[in-house]
Design a protein around this motif. Sequence first.
Motif, short mmCIF file in Angstrom:
data_model
loop_
_atom_site.label_atom_id
_atom_site.label_comp_id
_atom_site.label_asym_id
_atom_site.label_seq_id
_atom_site.Cartn_x
_atom_site.Cartn_y
_atom_site.Cartn_z
N GLU A 248 -43.03 10.50 -30.72
CA GLU A 248 -42.63 10.00 -32.04
C GLU A 248 -42.12 11.16 -32.87
N TYR B 53 -35.03 11.66 -33.18
CA TYR B 53 -35.31 10.29 -32.73
C TYR B 53 -36.63 9.83 -33.33
N GLY B 54 -36.66 8.59 -33.79
CA GLY B 54 -37.91 8.01 -34.28
C GLY B 54 -38.89 7.89 -33.13
N ASP B 55 -38.41 7.33 -32.04
CA ASP B 55 -39.19 7.24 -30.80
C ASP B 55 -38.31 7.73 -29.67
N ALA B 56 -38.94 8.30 -28.66
CA ALA B 56 -38.17 8.73 -27.51
C ALA B 56 -39.01 8.59 -26.26
#
Lengths: 96, 95, 96
Positions: A63, A77-80
């Motif tokens: 995150e 990135y918010g999530d990766a």
Amino acid sequence: MDEQTPPPPDHGSTPPPPPSVSGSPTDFLKGVVGKRVIVRLTSGVDYRGVLSCLDGYMNIALEQTEEHVNGMVTNRYGDAFIRGNNVLYISAAESL
Amino acid sequence: MDPSSTGIQEPFDLIRLSLSERVFVKLRGDRELSGVLHAYDGHMNLILSDVEETVMIVDAVDGTLEGQGTVAKRKMEMLFVRGDGVILVSPPSRM
Amino acid sequence: MLIFSVFKTLTDQRVTVELKNDLSITGVLKSVDQFLNIRLDSIKVLDEARHPHMMAVKNCFIRGSVVRYVQLPAEHVDTQLLEDATRREAANQSKR
């Protein structure tokens, strides 16, 4: 790396012993979930973020991720999701 | 143990929650894709629609600044991506 | 297994297989196996000028591991069905 050795896993009510040089890689990985980490890929690219979770292939969910190439932030990135085969190492970026 | 704010327990949950959403995919060989995710499996084989591929072409001249290479873009309607080329998948930002 | 099934439903359709060496081959998908090895008929190489040795080739077997992409005929892909099948497979995976 400046990380400390993670404490061994919590066995019910036994108080966790102080951090020592022992502790398996698995203990380390359990210890860094939810913490800020640096994930280095074999390509040399670094991802800095909060480790959401990982699996046995070292597939990783991060995150608030920043992608660093030669010391510069090249993406956020918010999530990766990172496919495990690309991972060289995971390093704790805060004390455990 | 402590599931983070998104409540995911294993990395693949992140991908599952992105089904029918536009995702960003980073591939080996300086390639990036943006497409709507319709299927994946444990190898990270993917099926995407409405795909735009970006290929970063490194200039032969060395010493150029980062990110100064040219890019080639193309669109594809429906695409299978072999998982072994996948480096990273990022769902649409939910920050 | 899921992706294998998808390819099976696309047999006798025209697909474009892009290999990791940048060679792109369009042809009729004749068969596929669990490794995603692919047999193509009536093939045409996209950039014939760059691959003159391929001009006489009418059909081919492609080892799955050398494939980068396969461009699929969108009108023969039911995306809703795919997403449902993917969720079902994901649920089965996490059960074990």
